[in-house]
Motif scaffolding. Structure first.
Motif, PDB file in Angstrom:
ATOM      1  N   VAL A 204       0.826  -1.208   0.000  1.00  0.00           N
ATOM      2  CA  VAL A 204       0.000   0.000   0.000  1.00  0.00           C
ATOM      3  C   VAL A 204       0.859   1.256   0.000  1.00  0.00           C
ATOM      4  CG1 VAL A 204      -1.577   1.387   1.402  1.00  0.00           C
ATOM      5  CG2 VAL A 204      -2.060  -1.032   1.003  1.00  0.00           C
ATOM      6  N   TYR A 205       1.752   1.373   0.980  1.00  0.00           N
ATOM      7  CA  TYR A 205       2.525   2.606   1.096  1.00  0.00           C
ATOM      8  C   TYR A 205       3.584   2.721   0.001  1.00  0.00           C
ATOM      9  CZ  TYR A 205       0.263   3.573   5.535  1.00  0.00           C
ATOM     10  OH  TYR A 205      -0.671   3.851   6.497  1.00  0.00           O
ATOM     11  N   GLY A 206       4.247   1.597  -0.312  1.00  0.00           N
ATOM     12  CA  GLY A 206       5.254   1.642  -1.372  1.00  0.00           C
ATOM     13  C   GLY A 206       4.652   2.006  -2.716  1.00  0.00           C
ATOM     14  N   ARG A 207       3.533   1.347  -3.056  1.00  0.00           N
ATOM     15  CA  ARG A 207       2.871   1.637  -4.326  1.00  0.00           C
ATOM     16  C   ARG A 207       2.332   3.060  -4.372  1.00  0.00           C
ATOM     17  NH1 ARG A 207      -2.816  -0.715  -4.673  1.00  0.00           N
ATOM     18  NH2 ARG A 207      -2.859   0.863  -3.032  1.00  0.00           N
ATOM     19  N   ASP A 208       1.660   3.473  -3.287  1.00  0.00           N
ATOM     20  CA  ASP A 208       1.057   4.804  -3.286  1.00  0.00           C
ATOM     21  C   ASP A 208       2.108   5.903  -3.372  1.00  0.00           C
ATOM     22  OD1 ASP A 208      -1.396   3.656  -3.176  1.00  0.00           O
ATOM     23  OD2 ASP A 208      -1.892   4.294  -1.144  1.00  0.00           O
ATOM     24  N   LEU A 209       3.208   5.755  -2.653  1.00  0.00           N
ATOM     25  CA  LEU A 209       4.262   6.766  -2.704  1.00  0.00           C
ATOM     26  C   LEU A 209       4.923   6.807  -4.081  1.00  0.00           C
ATOM     27  CD1 LEU A 209       5.902   6.319   0.821  1.00  0.00           C
ATOM     28  CD2 LEU A 209       4.467   8.220   0.035  1.00  0.00           C
ATOM     29  N   PHE A 210       5.153   5.639  -4.659  1.00  0.00           N
ATOM     30  CA  PHE A 210       5.737   5.591  -6.006  1.00  0.00           C
ATOM     31  C   PHE A 210       4.771   6.204  -7.017  1.00  0.00           C
ATOM     32  CE2 PHE A 210       6.451   3.616 -10.125  1.00  0.00           C
ATOM     33  CZ  PHE A 210       7.827   3.765 -10.289  1.00  0.00           C
ATOM     34  N   PHE A 211       3.500   5.842  -6.895  1.00  0.00           N
ATOM     35  CA  PHE A 211       2.487   6.359  -7.810  1.00  0.00           C
ATOM     36  C   PHE A 211       2.367   7.877  -7.698  1.00  0.00           C
ATOM     37  CE2 PHE A 211      -2.071   7.377  -8.629  1.00  0.00           C
ATOM     38  CZ  PHE A 211      -2.106   7.037  -9.960  1.00  0.00           C
ATOM     39  N   VAL A 216       3.337  13.322  -9.662  1.00  0.00           N
ATOM     40  CA  VAL A 216       3.940  14.638  -9.423  1.00  0.00           C
ATOM     41  C   VAL A 216       5.023  14.922 -10.467  1.00  0.00           C
ATOM     42  CG1 VAL A 216       5.375  15.970  -7.822  1.00  0.00           C
ATOM     43  CG2 VAL A 216       3.392  14.730  -6.969  1.00  0.00           C
ATOM     44  N   GLY A 217       5.760  13.881 -10.865  1.00  0.00           N
ATOM     45  CA  GLY A 217       6.753  14.049 -11.919  1.00  0.00           C
ATOM     46  C   GLY A 217       6.120  14.476 -13.234  1.00  0.00           C
ATOM     47  N   ILE A 218       4.984  13.866 -13.566  1.00  0.00           N
ATOM     48  CA  ILE A 218       4.253  14.247 -14.783  1.00  0.00           C
ATOM     49  C   ILE A 218       3.790  15.697 -14.681  1.00  0.00           C
ATOM     50  CG2 ILE A 218       2.160  13.824 -16.134  1.00  0.00           C
ATOM     51  CD1 ILE A 218       2.443  10.849 -15.300  1.00  0.00           C
TER      52      ILE A 218
END
Length: 229
Positions: A204-211, A216-218
């Motif tokens: 949950v946290y790893g995916r959400d932070l990466f996502f 934000v990069g986009i």
């Protein structure tokens, strides 16, 4: 005077297209790996092969989705830049369509990996929908916006007030959507089996932070180019 062209994504922003495609491919592959770790329906060898196949399909599909965004010219755009919008919209729709097909393929493979079980199926559907919405609608709308902004600047029909308003609204939508999704994920995490709580938490946290970092990069990429116009 020669009419300015709406530039090609792969000619002008190739690096961005590659990095964003790999980013979304990582999200699809991580989902597949999580489904295998929590369900163990397929043998490890087959499961990791399928996760790798999902990464390749997702990366290739997202990269291919930029192909329709080719360079084109509308002669009368010097007088009225909005004349390019039908072709831009058509290219946008094709790009989103490719991402949708890619998401369906990746989702189907992930469902197979999870044994077509109804319990993980709803999570796969939910995640795939979010990935398609971000990698298709959000990403390609941002790309189309930047390409149109470049043309408006070239023909002196741009407005910084409209740019600030549109970019500000986009930021609010991103923040609101992220806050809503992470609240749902935290609730889902709370209902996870105690023995798998750590694995669910990393997912949950790893995916959400990466996502969120990817989105934000986009958004930052779009700001960089809109501020350069």
């Amino acid at each position: 005077m020669t009419a300015p062209a709406v530039h090609s994504v792969m000619d002008r922003y190739r690096g961005f297209a590659v990095v964003s495609s790999l980013g979304f491919a990582c999200l699809y592959a991580e989902l597949a790996a999580f489904m295998h770790a929590t369900n163990r329906v397929r043998p490890d060898g087959e499961a990791w092969l399928l996760a790798g196949a999902i990464f390749v399909v997702a990366a290739a599909g997202h990269l291919a989705s930029f192909a329709p965004a080719r360079e084109f010219t509308i002669p009368d755009a010097m007088r009225q830049a909005s004349l390019v919008l039908p072709e831009l919209t058509s290219q946008l729709g094709k790009g989103v369509g490719v991402v949708l097909v890619t998401g369906v393929l990746c989702g189907a493979i992930t469902l197979y990996l999870a044994g077509f079980d109804a319990t993980p199926a709803y999570s796969i559907l939910n995640n795939t929908y979010v990935f398609v919405a971000a990698g298709g609608v959000l990403l390609h709308c941002a790309v189309t916006y930047v390409r149109y902004g470049a043309l408006l600047y070239a023909v002196k029909q741009d407005s910084y007030v409209k740019v600030i308003a549109a970019s500000g609204l986009l930021a609010l939508i991103i923040l609101g959507a992220f806050a809503f999704m992470i609240s749902l994920d935290i609730a889902w995490l709370g209902a996870a089996p105690a023995a798998l709580h750590g694995l669910y938490g990393l997912h949950v946290y790893g995916r959400d932070l990466f996502f969120f970092t990817l989105v934000v990069g986009i958004y930052g990429w779009h700001l960089r180019w809109m501020s350069d116009h």
